[in-house]
Write an enzyme that holds these catalytic residues in place. Sequence first.
Site, PDB file in Angstrom:
ATOM      1  N   ALA A  67       0.873  -1.172   0.000  1.00 37.45           N
ATOM      2  CA  ALA A  67       0.000   0.000   0.000  1.00 37.45           C
ATOM      3  C   ALA A  67       0.910   1.221   0.000  1.00 37.45           C
ATOM      4  O   ALA A  67       2.064   1.146   0.426  1.00 37.45           O
ATOM      5  CB  ALA A  67      -0.886  -0.017   1.236  1.00 37.45           C
ATOM      6  N   GLY A 113       0.633  -4.887   0.856  1.00 38.73           N
ATOM      7  CA  GLY A 113      -0.531  -4.959  -0.029  1.00 38.73           C
ATOM      8  C   GLY A 113      -0.240  -5.654  -1.350  1.00 38.73           C
ATOM      9  O   GLY A 113      -1.153  -6.184  -1.988  1.00 38.73           O
ATOM     10  N   GLU A 116      -0.482  -9.200  -0.580  1.00 40.10           N
ATOM     11  CA  GLU A 116      -1.906  -9.431  -0.292  1.00 40.10           C
ATOM     12  C   GLU A 116      -2.729  -9.525  -1.580  1.00 40.10           C
ATOM     13  O   GLU A 116      -3.681 -10.307  -1.655  1.00 40.10           O
ATOM     14  CB  GLU A 116      -2.430  -8.321   0.634  1.00 40.10           C
ATOM     15  CG  GLU A 116      -1.832  -8.478   2.042  1.00 40.10           C
ATOM     16  CD  GLU A 116      -2.125  -7.317   2.971  1.00 40.10           C
ATOM     17  OE1 GLU A 116      -1.747  -6.178   2.619  1.00 40.10           O
ATOM     18  OE2 GLU A 116      -2.722  -7.531   4.026  1.00 40.10           O
ATOM     19  N   GLU A 136       4.576  -5.050   7.431  1.00 37.09           N
ATOM     20  CA  GLU A 136       3.812  -3.989   8.090  1.00 37.09           C
ATOM     21  C   GLU A 136       4.232  -3.722   9.526  1.00 37.09           C
ATOM     22  O   GLU A 136       4.241  -2.572   9.970  1.00 37.09           O
ATOM     23  CB  GLU A 136       2.304  -4.304   8.045  1.00 37.09           C
ATOM     24  CG  GLU A 136       1.661  -4.056   6.695  1.00 37.09           C
ATOM     25  CD  GLU A 136       1.760  -5.224   5.724  1.00 37.09           C
ATOM     26  OE1 GLU A 136       2.550  -6.155   5.969  1.00 37.09           O
ATOM     27  OE2 GLU A 136       1.036  -5.209   4.713  1.00 37.09           O
TER      28      GLU A 136
HETATM   29  N1  CAA Z   1       4.638   3.133  -0.521  1.00 36.67           N
HETATM   30  C1  CAA Z   1       5.045   4.295  -1.039  1.00 36.67           C
HETATM   31  N2  CAA Z   1       6.197   4.448  -1.696  1.00 36.67           N
HETATM   32  C2  CAA Z   1       6.979   3.349  -1.829  1.00 36.67           C
HETATM   33  C3  CAA Z   1       6.614   2.113  -1.304  1.00 36.67           C
HETATM   34  C4  CAA Z   1       5.374   2.018  -0.634  1.00 36.67           C
HETATM   35  N3  CAA Z   1       4.918   0.877  -0.129  1.00 36.67           N
HETATM   36  N4  CAA Z   1       7.592   1.220  -1.577  1.00 36.67           N
HETATM   37  C5  CAA Z   1       8.538   1.891  -2.261  1.00 36.67           C
HETATM   38  N5  CAA Z   1       8.160   3.174  -2.426  1.00 36.67           N
HETATM   39  C6  CAA Z   1       8.885   4.253  -3.121  1.00 36.67           C
HETATM   40  C7  CAA Z   1      10.071   4.729  -2.290  1.00 36.67           C
HETATM   41  O1  CAA Z   1       9.641   5.643  -1.297  1.00 36.67           O
HETATM   42  C8  CAA Z   1      10.907   5.369  -3.378  1.00 36.67           C
HETATM   43  O2  CAA Z   1      10.312   6.601  -3.728  1.00 36.67           O
HETATM   44  P1  CAA Z   1      11.224   7.934  -3.962  1.00 36.67           P
HETATM   45  O3  CAA Z   1      12.124   7.549  -5.105  1.00 36.67           O
HETATM   46  O4  CAA Z   1      10.211   8.957  -4.319  1.00 36.67           O
HETATM   47  O5  CAA Z   1      11.957   8.144  -2.681  1.00 36.67           O
HETATM   48  C9  CAA Z   1      10.686   4.441  -4.576  1.00 36.67           C
HETATM   49  O6  CAA Z   1       9.468   3.737  -4.309  1.00 36.67           O
HETATM   50  C10 CAA Z   1      11.785   3.403  -4.749  1.00 36.67           C
HETATM   51  O7  CAA Z   1      11.918   2.685  -3.522  1.00 36.67           O
HETATM   52  P2  CAA Z   1      13.303   2.574  -2.695  1.00 36.67           P
HETATM   53  O8  CAA Z   1      14.180   3.716  -3.020  1.00 36.67           O
HETATM   54  O9  CAA Z   1      12.931   2.351  -1.259  1.00 36.67           O
HETATM   55  O10 CAA Z   1      13.888   1.252  -3.350  1.00 36.67           O
HETATM   56  P3  CAA Z   1      14.924   0.253  -2.666  1.00 36.67           P
HETATM   57  O11 CAA Z   1      15.424  -0.634  -3.751  1.00 36.67           O
HETATM   58  O12 CAA Z   1      15.915   0.981  -1.829  1.00 36.67           O
HETATM   59  O13 CAA Z   1      14.025  -0.648  -1.666  1.00 36.67           O
HETATM   60  C11 CAA Z   1      12.078  -1.872  -1.004  1.00 36.67           C
HETATM   61  C12 CAA Z   1      13.011  -1.467  -2.162  1.00 36.67           C
HETATM   62  C13 CAA Z   1      12.830  -2.811  -0.047  1.00 36.67           C
HETATM   63  C14 CAA Z   1      10.891  -2.620  -1.623  1.00 36.67           C
HETATM   64  C15 CAA Z   1      11.614  -0.601  -0.238  1.00 36.67           C
HETATM   65  O14 CAA Z   1      11.093   0.331  -1.183  1.00 36.67           O
HETATM   66  C16 CAA Z   1      10.553  -0.848   0.791  1.00 36.67           C
HETATM   67  O15 CAA Z   1      10.848  -1.345   1.868  1.00 36.67           O
HETATM   68  N6  CAA Z   1       9.282  -0.470   0.503  1.00 36.67           N
HETATM   69  C17 CAA Z   1       8.211  -0.528   1.437  1.00 36.67           C
HETATM   70  C18 CAA Z   1       7.717  -1.945   1.617  1.00 36.67           C
HETATM   71  C19 CAA Z   1       6.611  -1.970   2.650  1.00 36.67           C
HETATM   72  O16 CAA Z   1       6.808  -1.676   3.823  1.00 36.67           O
HETATM   73  N7  CAA Z   1       5.387  -2.366   2.211  1.00 36.67           N
HETATM   74  C20 CAA Z   1       4.256  -2.463   3.079  1.00 36.67           C
HETATM   75  C21 CAA Z   1       3.425  -1.212   2.954  1.00 36.67           C
HETATM   76  S1  CAA Z   1       2.182  -1.116   4.214  1.00 36.67           S
HETATM   77  C22 CAA Z   1       0.876  -1.992   3.619  1.00 36.67           C
HETATM   78  O17 CAA Z   1       0.932  -2.600   2.574  1.00 36.67           O
HETATM   79  C23 CAA Z   1      -0.319  -1.918   4.523  1.00 36.67           C
HETATM   80  C24 CAA Z   1      -1.415  -2.848   4.231  1.00 36.67           C
HETATM   81  O18 CAA Z   1      -1.334  -4.055   4.390  1.00 36.67           O
HETATM   82  C25 CAA Z   1      -2.707  -2.293   3.882  1.00 36.67           C
END
Ligand code: CAA
Length: 259
Positions: A67, A113, A116, A136
Site C-alpha cells: 500500500a 498490499g 496481499e 507492516e
Molecule cells: N509506498 C510508497 N512508496 C513506496 C513504497 C510504498 N509501499 N515502496 C517503495 N516506495 C517508493 C520509495 O519511497 C521510493 O520513492 P522515492 O524515489 O520517491 O523516494 C521508490 O518507491 C523506490 O523505492 P526505494 O528507493 O525504497 O527502493 P529500494 O530498492 O531501496 O528498496 C524496497 C526497495 C525494499 C521494496 C523498499 O522500497 C521498501 O521497503 N518499501 C516498502 C515496503 C513496505 O513496507 N510495504 C508495506 C506497505 S504497508 C501496507 O501494505 C499496509 C497494508 O497491508 C494495507
Amino acid sequence: MKNYKNILTETEGAISIITIDRPKQLNALNKETIAELHEAFDNFDKDEKVRAIIVTGSGEKAFVAGADIKEFMNFDSVQGRELAAKGQKLLFDFVENLNTPVIAAINGFALGGGLELALASHIRMASDNAKMGLPEVSLGVIPGYGGTQRLAQIIGKGRAMEMILTAGMIDATTALNYGLVTEVVSQAELMDAAKSKAEKLLKNSPKAQSFAIKAVNASYYKNGFETEKDLFGQAFATEDFKEGTTAFVERRRAKFTGK
Ligand code: CAA
C-alpha cells in the site's frame, strides 16, 4: 480499451493482462490505483470472452511494494480502518471472489498490499528474483488487506506468524517450498509461463470454475477479516505507527517504544 493512469490493460484472445504501472513508486497501491484495478477486474470479469486474468507489475523490480505508505502515513485510526475496509471491498475480497480465475505473475518485490493482492489471486507464480513479505509490523501497523488471514490459509499459521512477526522477506525458492507460489521461472519467461498456465484454464467450464472458486473460498471463516480491519485501524493511533512510517520516508531505522 480504456486508458487508465496507473494501470495498463490488454487482452490476447481469451486472456486479459492487468499491469500495475507506477514503477517509480515500485507499483505501490494508492487509492486511485485500487479504484482503477477494481474497474478493470470488474470489466474483464463481466466480459464473457475473457476466461483468465493475469495481474503483474511494471518494470523489472517490483510486482507491488505495498500500500502507498506516503498516502496513509498521516491517517488516524478511523481513516486507517476505512482504508482497510475499502481496499478489501474494492480489490482484495473482490478479486478473491471473481468468477474469472486470476493468476498473479509476481515479477519482483511483492510486499504488504502487493503480497496481499497475490494472496487474493487464485494462482500465484513468481520470477526467480521475486521477494515476498508482509513488512507492516516494521511500520508499526499490521497487514490490512487480508494478509493476516490469507497468508495463514495458504502457507499455514506457523510460517505465516514467522513471516508477519519478523517482517522478513522470503525469496522465490522459499516461496515455492512454502506453497506460496506454484511455479518459479526466470523473469524473462514469467509472462509466457503465466499465459501458458492461463491456456490450461481455457479448456474447462467457466461456470464450473466460478462455482469452484466460490466453493473453495466458502470453507474459510470471515470473522478474522473484521478483526484485522479493527486492529489495522487501531494501529494508526499508536506512536509506533507514526515513528515507523516517518522512519521509512526519512530512510532511517525506526525506534519503537511500544506506545
Ligand atoms: N509506498 C510508497 N512508496 C513506496 C513504497 C510504498 N509501499 N515502496 C517503495 N516506495 C517508493 C520509495 O519511497 C521510493 O520513492 P522515492 O524515489 O520517491 O523516494 C521508490 O518507491 C523506490 O523505492 P526505494 O528507493 O525504497 O527502493 P529500494 O530498492 O531501496 O528498496 C524496497 C526497495 C525494499 C521494496 C523498499 O522500497 C521498501 O521497503 N518499501 C516498502 C515496503 C513496505 O513496507 N510495504 C508495506 C506497505 S504497508 C501496507 O501494505 C499496509 C497494508 O497491508 C494495507
